[in-house]
Design a protein around this motif. Structure first.
Motif, mmCIF file in Angstrom:
data_model
loop_
_atom_site.group_PDB
_atom_site.id
_atom_site.type_symbol
_atom_site.label_atom_id
_atom_site.label_comp_id
_atom_site.label_asym_id
_atom_site.label_seq_id
_atom_site.Cartn_x
_atom_site.Cartn_y
_atom_site.Cartn_z
ATOM 1 N N UNK A 98 -6.890 -2.777 10.416
ATOM 2 C CA UNK A 98 -7.588 -3.004 11.681
ATOM 3 C C UNK A 98 -6.703 -2.689 12.884
ATOM 4 N N UNK A 99 -7.351 -2.312 13.964
ATOM 5 C CA UNK A 99 -6.633 -2.054 15.211
ATOM 6 C C UNK A 99 -6.188 -3.387 15.805
ATOM 7 N N UNK A 100 -5.291 -3.321 16.767
ATOM 8 C CA UNK A 100 -4.802 -4.530 17.425
ATOM 9 C C UNK A 100 -5.967 -5.329 18.010
ATOM 10 N N UNK A 101 -6.926 -4.614 18.601
ATOM 11 C CA UNK A 101 -8.079 -5.272 19.229
ATOM 12 C C UNK A 101 -8.947 -6.019 18.221
ATOM 13 N N UNK A 102 -9.015 -5.540 16.991
ATOM 14 C CA UNK A 102 -9.932 -6.140 16.018
ATOM 15 C C UNK A 102 -9.236 -7.036 14.992
ATOM 16 N N UNK A 103 -7.962 -7.297 15.167
ATOM 17 C CA UNK A 103 -7.231 -8.087 14.166
ATOM 18 C C UNK A 103 -7.661 -9.545 14.092
ATOM 19 N N UNK A 104 -8.320 -10.038 15.113
ATOM 20 C CA UNK A 104 -8.758 -11.430 15.073
ATOM 21 C C UNK A 104 -10.090 -11.572 14.328
ATOM 22 N N UNK A 105 -10.730 -10.458 14.003
ATOM 23 C CA UNK A 105 -11.998 -10.496 13.272
ATOM 24 C C UNK A 105 -11.744 -10.594 11.770
ATOM 25 N N UNK A 106 -12.633 -11.281 11.089
ATOM 26 C CA UNK A 106 -12.547 -11.356 9.638
ATOM 27 C C UNK A 106 -12.973 -10.019 9.039
ATOM 28 N N UNK A 107 -12.272 -9.608 7.999
ATOM 29 C CA UNK A 107 -12.537 -8.325 7.364
ATOM 30 C C UNK A 107 -12.216 -8.424 5.887
ATOM 31 N N UNK A 108 -13.115 -7.914 5.056
ATOM 32 C CA UNK A 108 -12.904 -7.870 3.611
ATOM 33 C C UNK A 108 -12.780 -6.411 3.199
ATOM 34 N N UNK A 109 -11.712 -6.106 2.481
ATOM 35 C CA UNK A 109 -11.530 -4.783 1.882
ATOM 36 C C UNK A 109 -11.926 -4.876 0.414
ATOM 37 N N UNK A 110 -12.817 -4.005 -0.007
ATOM 38 C CA UNK A 110 -13.224 -3.918 -1.407
ATOM 39 C C UNK A 110 -12.664 -2.610 -1.961
ATOM 40 N N UNK A 111 -11.853 -2.708 -3.006
ATOM 41 C CA UNK A 111 -11.134 -1.558 -3.543
ATOM 42 C C UNK A 111 -11.435 -1.437 -5.040
ATOM 43 N N UNK A 112 -12.129 -0.370 -5.405
ATOM 44 C CA UNK A 112 -12.463 -0.135 -6.812
ATOM 45 C C UNK A 112 -12.024 1.283 -7.191
ATOM 46 N N UNK A 113 -10.910 1.512 -7.645
ATOM 47 C CA UNK A 113 -9.985 0.585 -8.220
ATOM 48 C C UNK A 113 -8.565 1.007 -7.909
ATOM 49 N N UNK A 114 -7.613 0.186 -8.280
ATOM 50 C CA UNK A 114 -6.199 0.555 -8.180
ATOM 51 C C UNK A 114 -5.776 0.880 -9.613
ATOM 52 N N UNK A 115 -5.960 2.131 -10.002
ATOM 53 C CA UNK A 115 -5.715 2.540 -11.380
ATOM 54 C C UNK A 115 -4.914 3.829 -11.462
ATOM 55 N N UNK A 116 -4.784 4.344 -12.674
ATOM 56 C CA UNK A 116 -3.964 5.537 -12.919
ATOM 57 C C UNK A 116 -4.386 6.729 -12.080
ATOM 58 N N UNK A 117 -5.679 6.997 -12.019
ATOM 59 C CA UNK A 117 -6.144 8.172 -11.268
ATOM 60 C C UNK A 117 -5.820 8.028 -9.786
ATOM 61 N N UNK A 118 -6.121 6.873 -9.224
ATOM 62 C CA UNK A 118 -5.901 6.652 -7.800
ATOM 63 C C UNK A 118 -4.420 6.652 -7.455
#
Length: 190
Positions: A98-118
């Motif tokens: 997030x940018x400095x301006x938006x750091x106070x906002x709640x944010x969820x990162x969904x990551x599918x997936x952290x695996x061999x290919x990635x």
């Protein structure tokens, strides 16, 4: 659960990790919570898996990033050639901090997936490292990871004090999404 509460979803291939990410995304969108991230989906032809697409959860942008028919010059994981540029074009934009301006906002990162290919992408590795290093109670990460303990980058994330791992099985896969949503909402995402 730790205060920052990042959640790792592991389990055997095909058990429902990607399905969980997509359902979590839908619920978060319905609740009008800020999210970013991506998922990978199987590409099938005549019932046989021939590759994977990567899809931005917010914009819907999609690109093929692994295929049995890609160039022989591309790096390989098993029978799949991996298009690093396609992976990076979707994943890196979905993992921007997030940018400095938006750091106070709640944010969820969904990551599918952290695996061999990635993890073939040095830029992806760095983006994941930066994301997990970002210290903010407003930022939550829900990521799928392989159940096999062989990738050093994944093991480093598993060992963090601010993560909890949920193993998806055929017996619990119908309740995992609700459990994760409750964990997210009860830990400062309101």
């Amino acid at each position: 659960m730790p205060t920052t509460g990042h959640i790792l979803i592991s389990g055997a291939p095909g058990v429902g990790k990607t399905t969980a990410i997509k359902k979590i995304s839908d619920i978060l969108k319905d609740k009008r919570l800020n999210l970013n991230g991506f998922y990978t989906r199987e590409v099938r032809q005549d019932g046989t898996r021939i590759g994977f697409d990567i899809v931005n959860l917010v914009t819907g942008e999609c690109k093929a990033f692994a295929s049995v028919s890609h160039s022989s010059k591309a790096p390989k994981v098993g029978k799949y050639s991996v298009d690093i540029s396609a992976l990076e074009s979707i994943a890196l934009s979905a993992l921007q901090l997030p940018t400095v301006e938006s750091r106070s906002q709640n944010l969820v990162f969904l990551v599918d997936e952290i695996g061999k290919m990635e993890l073939l992408s040095a830029k992806f590795k760095q983006a994941i490292k930066d994301l997990f290093a970002f210290n903010s109670d407003n930022i939550k990460i829900v990521a799928t990871i392989p159940s096999v303990h062989t990738l050093p980058e994944v093991e480093a994330i598993r060992q963090r004090q601010d993560t909890v791992e949920i193993v998806v099985t055929r017996n619990n896969r119908n309740t995992v999404v609700e459990r994760i949503i409750n964990m997210l909402i009860n830990n400062a995402i309101q």
